[in-house]
Motif scaffolding. Structure first.
Motif, mmCIF file in Angstrom:
data_model
loop_
_atom_site.group_PDB
_atom_site.id
_atom_site.type_symbol
_atom_site.label_atom_id
_atom_site.label_comp_id
_atom_site.label_asym_id
_atom_site.label_seq_id
_atom_site.Cartn_x
_atom_site.Cartn_y
_atom_site.Cartn_z
ATOM 1 N N ASN A 207 46.594 23.373 43.654
ATOM 2 C CA ASN A 207 47.731 23.822 44.472
ATOM 3 C C ASN A 207 47.311 24.104 45.912
ATOM 4 O O ASN A 207 48.022 23.760 46.862
ATOM 5 N N LEU A 208 46.151 24.723 46.083
ATOM 6 C CA LEU A 208 45.659 25.006 47.439
ATOM 7 C C LEU A 208 45.264 23.721 48.157
ATOM 8 O O LEU A 208 45.488 23.577 49.359
ATOM 9 N N THR A 209 44.685 22.781 47.413
ATOM 10 C CA THR A 209 44.339 21.484 47.997
ATOM 11 C C THR A 209 45.602 20.769 48.470
ATOM 12 O O THR A 209 45.652 20.244 49.589
ATOM 13 N N ALA A 210 46.619 20.780 47.619
ATOM 14 C CA ALA A 210 47.888 20.130 47.968
ATOM 15 C C ALA A 210 48.563 20.811 49.151
ATOM 16 O O ALA A 210 49.279 20.167 49.926
ATOM 17 N N ALA A 211 48.317 22.115 49.312
ATOM 18 C CA ALA A 211 48.922 22.872 50.412
ATOM 19 C C ALA A 211 48.190 22.633 51.736
ATOM 20 O O ALA A 211 48.613 23.142 52.776
ATOM 21 N N GLY A 212 47.089 21.878 51.680
ATOM 22 C CA GLY A 212 46.396 21.500 52.907
ATOM 23 C C GLY A 212 45.270 22.407 53.342
ATOM 24 O O GLY A 212 44.733 22.255 54.446
ATOM 25 N N LEU A 213 44.887 23.375 52.492
ATOM 26 C CA LEU A 213 43.813 24.289 52.864
ATOM 27 C C LEU A 213 42.494 23.525 53.010
ATOM 28 O O LEU A 213 42.256 22.528 52.325
ATOM 29 N N ASP A 214 41.637 24.022 53.881
ATOM 30 C CA ASP A 214 40.355 23.365 54.136
ATOM 31 C C ASP A 214 39.256 23.837 53.193
ATOM 32 O O ASP A 214 38.230 23.170 53.039
ATOM 33 N N GLY A 215 39.468 24.990 52.577
ATOM 34 C CA GLY A 215 38.474 25.527 51.665
ATOM 35 C C GLY A 215 39.077 26.632 50.826
ATOM 36 O O GLY A 215 40.157 27.145 51.125
ATOM 37 N N TYR A 223 32.606 34.162 37.460
ATOM 38 C CA TYR A 223 31.728 35.067 36.723
ATOM 39 C C TYR A 223 32.230 35.318 35.305
ATOM 40 O O TYR A 223 31.433 35.595 34.409
ATOM 41 N N GLU A 224 33.527 35.219 35.119
ATOM 42 C CA GLU A 224 34.096 35.476 33.795
ATOM 43 C C GLU A 224 34.383 34.195 33.018
ATOM 44 O O GLU A 224 34.983 34.229 31.954
ATOM 45 N N GLY A 225 33.934 33.060 33.576
ATOM 46 C CA GLY A 225 34.021 31.806 32.840
ATOM 47 C C GLY A 225 35.408 31.196 32.739
ATOM 48 O O GLY A 225 35.649 30.312 31.911
ATOM 49 N N ARG A 226 36.330 31.596 33.593
ATOM 50 C CA ARG A 226 37.686 31.044 33.552
ATOM 51 C C ARG A 226 37.760 29.683 34.236
ATOM 52 O O ARG A 226 38.691 28.912 33.994
ATOM 53 N N ILE A 227 36.797 29.428 35.113
ATOM 54 C CA ILE A 227 36.699 28.138 35.789
ATOM 55 C C ILE A 227 35.221 27.919 36.096
ATOM 56 O O ILE A 227 34.466 28.878 36.265
ATOM 57 N N THR A 228 34.789 26.667 36.147
ATOM 58 C CA THR A 228 33.408 26.366 36.517
ATOM 59 C C THR A 228 33.370 25.832 37.947
ATOM 60 O O THR A 228 34.376 25.339 38.465
ATOM 61 N N VAL A 229 32.216 25.935 38.559
ATOM 62 C CA VAL A 229 32.059 25.379 39.905
ATOM 63 C C VAL A 229 32.365 23.884 39.880
ATOM 64 O O VAL A 229 33.078 23.360 40.741
ATOM 65 N N ARG A 230 31.838 23.194 38.874
ATOM 66 C CA ARG A 230 32.023 21.739 38.788
ATOM 67 C C ARG A 230 33.501 21.365 38.701
ATOM 68 O O ARG A 230 33.978 20.474 39.402
ATOM 69 N N ALA A 231 34.237 22.093 37.841
ATOM 70 C CA ALA A 231 35.665 21.805 37.679
ATOM 71 C C ALA A 231 36.430 22.096 38.966
ATOM 72 O O ALA A 231 37.347 21.360 39.344
ATOM 73 N N ALA A 232 36.045 23.183 39.655
ATOM 74 C CA ALA A 232 36.713 23.540 40.905
ATOM 75 C C ALA A 232 36.470 22.483 41.973
ATOM 76 O O ALA A 232 37.396 22.071 42.686
ATOM 77 N N VAL A 233 35.212 22.034 42.110
ATOM 78 C CA VAL A 233 34.870 21.014 43.095
ATOM 79 C C VAL A 233 35.636 19.721 42.831
ATOM 80 O O VAL A 233 36.179 19.099 43.742
ATOM 81 N N GLU A 234 35.705 19.329 41.565
ATOM 82 C CA GLU A 234 36.428 18.108 41.201
ATOM 83 C C GLU A 234 37.922 18.249 41.496
ATOM 84 O O GLU A 234 38.553 17.315 42.009
ATOM 85 N N ALA A 235 38.493 19.414 41.177
ATOM 86 C CA ALA A 235 39.920 19.651 41.427
ATOM 87 C C ALA A 235 40.232 19.644 42.918
ATOM 88 O O ALA A 235 41.356 19.332 43.332
ATOM 89 N N ALA A 236 39.232 19.997 43.718
ATOM 90 C CA ALA A 236 39.425 20.032 45.179
ATOM 91 C C ALA A 236 39.202 18.673 45.825
ATOM 92 O O ALA A 236 39.268 18.551 47.057
ATOM 93 N N GLY A 237 38.912 17.682 45.002
ATOM 94 C CA GLY A 237 38.751 16.332 45.529
ATOM 95 C C GLY A 237 37.322 15.882 45.702
ATOM 96 O O GLY A 237 37.062 14.775 46.170
ATOM 97 N N GLY A 238 36.390 16.746 45.332
ATOM 98 C CA GLY A 238 34.972 16.385 45.433
ATOM 99 C C GLY A 238 34.485 15.710 44.168
ATOM 100 O O GLY A 238 35.166 15.695 43.136
ATOM 101 N N VAL A 239 33.304 15.127 44.238
ATOM 102 C CA VAL A 239 32.713 14.470 43.074
ATOM 103 C C VAL A 239 31.320 15.038 42.879
ATOM 104 O O VAL A 239 30.517 15.077 43.798
ATOM 105 N N ARG A 240 31.031 15.483 41.656
ATOM 106 C CA ARG A 240 29.708 16.018 41.340
ATOM 107 C C ARG A 240 29.164 15.341 40.098
ATOM 108 O O ARG A 240 29.899 15.092 39.161
#
Length: 240
Positions: A207-215, A223-240
């Motif tokens: 949603n934040l990516t679609a809204a045009g945010l830069d970061g 820390y509580e395991g609700r999302i991983t760094v890898r999943a977040a990066v991929e959702a933001a348009g990055g590839v890991r």
């Protein structure tokens, strides 16, 4: 959109606060450098550090932990909290920080901040923390009468690296970010805008990516395991 995993430092430990309340603290680790390496191993390509003691007291307090993190990883790191004089700016940049987040002092002494931006171009980030659209200062202990967007506009002519816009009401609450407020800020200014507060799920990142945010800064949910760094990066348009 860049993903900035957050490492919040209090007494040399890695913690999270709920809504900036120092009495609502959760400790997630005694070794911040190890936490930094963990996020890098999971795909982080930048880190957001916060000196919570510094934010409260107005001076650099977690220098050793910050130095250890910078030495442990080979990616850009930024830090905020208690940076209120040129000596501290120079000291932190000399430690190897890529950029520094300045909030309270930027609001209270705009002429000083403008001078620092000119001296350290593209190295300073404006940290704007808001509650119901109004700017909060001093580790969120005080709420001003200044509109967050009006404040952001005053920095557009300066060589600042970005604006980090934090919505206090959502920070550390795992309730989702205030996408509408973040998007309004992004559309109102010509500077890069990084969203902070409440990012909990892959859907939030999308949603934040679609809204045009830069970061986006991601903290407690990692820390509580609700999302991983890898999943977040991929959702933001990055590839890991």
């Amino acid at each position: 959109m860049q993903i900035w995993p957050a490492i919040d430092l209090l007494g040399g430990k890695c913690v999270r606060l709920q809504q900036g309340d120092y009495n609502r603290e959760t400790v997630y680790g005694d070794d911040p450098a190890e936490m930094a390496k963990r996020w890098v191993d999971e795909g982080a390509d930048c880190l957001h550090l916060v000196d919570l003691d510094g934010a409260k007291d107005g001076s650099l307090k977690n220098r050793d932990a910050i130095s250890a993190i910078v030495a442990a990883v080979d990616i850009p790191c930024e830090v905020g909290g208690g940076i209120r004089d040129e000596k501290t700016i120079q000291e932190l940049l000399d430690l190897g920080l890529t950029r520094l987040v300045i909030g309270t002092k930027a609001l209270r002494e705009p002429d000083w901040f403008a001078a620092m931006c000119e001296k350290f171009p593209e190295k300073l980030v404006v940290g704007i923390d808001a509650k119901e659209g109004m700017v909060a200062t001093d580790g969120w202990l005080e709420v001003s009468t200044t509109s967050a967007i009006d404040l952001a506009k005053t920095y557009e002519h300066l060589p600042v690296a970005a604006i980090i816009y934090t919505d206090i009401a959502t920070d550390g609450m795992l309730a989702g970010p205030n996408v509408q407020a973040m998007q309004a800020m992004k559309q109102a200014v010509k500077l890069p805008v990084v969203a902070s507060g409440g990012v909990t799920s892959v859907e939030d990142v999308k949603n934040l990516t679609a809204a045009g945010l830069d970061g986006a800064i991601v903290g407690r949910s990692l820390y509580e395991g609700r999302i991983t760094v890898r999943a977040a990066v991929e959702a933001a348009g990055g590839v890991r």
